[in-house]
Scaffold this active site. Sequence first.
Site, PDB file in Angstrom:
ATOM      1  N   THR A  30       0.812  -1.226   0.000  1.00 40.27           N
ATOM      2  CA  THR A  30       0.000   0.000   0.000  1.00 40.27           C
ATOM      3  C   THR A  30       0.841   1.269   0.000  1.00 40.27           C
ATOM      4  O   THR A  30       0.334   2.347  -0.311  1.00 40.27           O
ATOM      5  CB  THR A  30      -0.925   0.032   1.237  1.00 40.27           C
ATOM      6  OG1 THR A  30      -0.121   0.039   2.422  1.00 40.27           O
ATOM      7  CG2 THR A  30      -1.849  -1.178   1.253  1.00 40.27           C
ATOM      8  N   CYS A  34       1.931   2.986   9.428  1.00 39.23           N
ATOM      9  CA  CYS A  34       0.900   3.125  10.459  1.00 39.23           C
ATOM     10  C   CYS A  34       1.511   3.008  11.843  1.00 39.23           C
ATOM     11  O   CYS A  34       2.634   2.554  12.016  1.00 39.23           O
ATOM     12  CB  CYS A  34      -0.169   2.037  10.319  1.00 39.23           C
ATOM     13  SG  CYS A  34      -0.922   1.909   8.694  1.00 39.23           S
ATOM     14  N   ARG A  63       3.992   6.875   2.986  1.00 41.11           N
ATOM     15  CA  ARG A  63       3.219   8.025   3.446  1.00 41.11           C
ATOM     16  C   ARG A  63       2.414   7.635   4.684  1.00 41.11           C
ATOM     17  O   ARG A  63       2.138   6.457   4.921  1.00 41.11           O
ATOM     18  CB  ARG A  63       2.296   8.544   2.349  1.00 41.11           C
ATOM     19  CG  ARG A  63       1.147   7.602   1.997  1.00 41.11           C
ATOM     20  CD  ARG A  63       0.102   8.316   1.150  1.00 41.11           C
ATOM     21  NE  ARG A  63      -0.985   7.427   0.764  1.00 41.11           N
ATOM     22  CZ  ARG A  63      -2.033   7.156   1.534  1.00 41.11           C
ATOM     23  NH1 ARG A  63      -2.108   7.677   2.749  1.00 41.11           N
ATOM     24  NH2 ARG A  63      -2.993   6.357   1.102  1.00 41.11           N
ATOM     25  N   CYS A  65      -0.545   6.973   7.267  1.00 39.54           N
ATOM     26  CA  CYS A  65      -1.913   6.449   7.197  1.00 39.54           C
ATOM     27  C   CYS A  65      -2.896   7.552   7.593  1.00 39.54           C
ATOM     28  O   CYS A  65      -2.709   8.225   8.602  1.00 39.54           O
ATOM     29  CB  CYS A  65      -2.044   5.256   8.132  1.00 39.54           C
ATOM     30  SG  CYS A  65      -3.723   4.583   8.254  1.00 39.54           S
ATOM     31  N   CYS A  68      -5.124   6.116  11.079  1.00 37.72           N
ATOM     32  CA  CYS A  68      -4.597   6.051  12.456  1.00 37.72           C
ATOM     33  C   CYS A  68      -3.707   7.231  12.813  1.00 37.72           C
ATOM     34  O   CYS A  68      -3.302   7.367  13.969  1.00 37.72           O
ATOM     35  CB  CYS A  68      -3.846   4.741  12.683  1.00 37.72           C
ATOM     36  SG  CYS A  68      -2.256   4.627  11.801  1.00 37.72           S
ATOM     37  N   ASP A 446      15.019  12.382  51.862  1.00 38.70           N
ATOM     38  CA  ASP A 446      13.801  13.192  51.912  1.00 38.70           C
ATOM     39  C   ASP A 446      12.887  12.696  53.029  1.00 38.70           C
ATOM     40  O   ASP A 446      12.574  11.502  53.115  1.00 38.70           O
ATOM     41  CB  ASP A 446      13.075  13.107  50.566  1.00 38.70           C
ATOM     42  CG  ASP A 446      11.862  14.001  50.512  1.00 38.70           C
ATOM     43  OD1 ASP A 446      12.026  15.191  50.244  1.00 38.70           O
ATOM     44  OD2 ASP A 446      10.750  13.498  50.783  1.00 38.70           O
TER      45      ASP A 446
END
Length: 487
Positions: A30, A34, A63, A65, A68, A446
């Site tokens: 694709t 993601c 590139r 998604c 998401c 402390d």
Amino acid sequence: MELDFERCYRAVDSRDQRFDGCFYTAVRTTGIYCRPSCPAVTPKRQNVSFYASAAAAQRGGYRACRRCRPDAAPGSPEWDSRADTVGRAMRLIGDGVVDREGVPGLAGRLGYTERHLNRMLTAELGAGPLALARAQRAQTARILVETTDLGLAEIAFAAGFGSVRQFNDTMLEVYAQAPSQLRERRPAEQGEAGVVNLRLAYRSPLHAGVLLSFFAARTLPGVDEVDGETYRRGLNLPHGGAEVALRPGDRWVHATLRLEDVRDLAPAVARCRRLFDLDADPVAVDAMLGADPGLREVVAAEPGVRVPRAVDGFEMAVRAVVGQQVSVAGARTTLGRMLRAAASSSSGEPTPIPQTDTASGRLTGFPAAHTVADLPDDAFGMPAARRDTIRALARAVADGKLDLDPGADRAETAARLTDLPGIGPWTAGYIAMRAIGDPDVFLATDLAARRGAAALGLPDTARALAEHAERWRPWRSYALIRLWRVA
């Protein structure tokens, strides 16, 4: 950074949100990358590659998604815990140093040549400082496109791009859409001028009540306030002042930023994330601390406790010095007196920002170091020795001899702090934990920590408690917060 394929693929297959921001999934069929928790159908093994950064995935030709939004994932918790050069570089890049000073400025801060720094970052993250900064610019630009009415040319330069053409090409490459197309997808209603609304993602769980109660006990008039479930404060940013309102919600902290200069969006977001410790991995921290029988019940009762951090290292250092051997209420009174004196001084007064809709009115950042250094004696309201300590601290910061930014070298900063008169290990440790973001600080001497330890049946002498705390590494700062809660 080595990524184990099987471990990463299992995280993707189970849509485990804990790994969002730790790595990115690229699908060859694709051309999209993601976050691990993307709700899309799990890709086949043979089509998947994993990258340690969004910049590396973009460099590989993928590139982002659109479903998401991997660029909106929380940051990797590794950059908070690591004190090495790569960890420091990532914190500085997140704060916008490359956009303001370029790669030479980043390399100079870290003490390395540009070439060697590029080599280290590429080996760890698959991308150099320019590519990492470019990925951040693209995210900043997308936020401005979708949440403001600024012209696209204004957004290009506000996000740090050198030209409108570079801006258009980058957005098209990263999001497969031109900026004008991204703007078409935003909600129809328009926001107030100069205001940016966004959501800051985090890894669940987040115990918001602990953060808000901690800040509420330490608010300063005109600087910060807690109003119900919302924390507001003023910021001093590289190009001007700002005001932020943070409201924790489910999966996101809702942030409203009023910026004098939109070029400060990226550093403002980075500092807000740091303030609420949003890049932490609470599951890993709680698993480590919960393995101790002494902490098991409090961890189970309050999962997701974070370390309340700071947006201004100098402010936190002054708070730490003023708070030496006095109550929280007493420290607030003394700091309020200093703030009134600083506000009335003729030099270094914070730049006014637009009036807010809150009843308390305008909030500004803490006074600059040179302003505090020049305050008269009667502005401090404390013993002369402590007053001298604050002045020495302020001069060291103003002169650039002391770096309290998140990208500072932790060991070197601690050494320089303790060289100042009146600053000992407790104060230096407190500053390292809250200002510099060291997750592994433990203040065994402390009093409140020892009281909390005693209440839980843990050793309560300084030496014995310090030895016991060794089992809490590398998350001793989180253990300290829990002991304070018990006390």
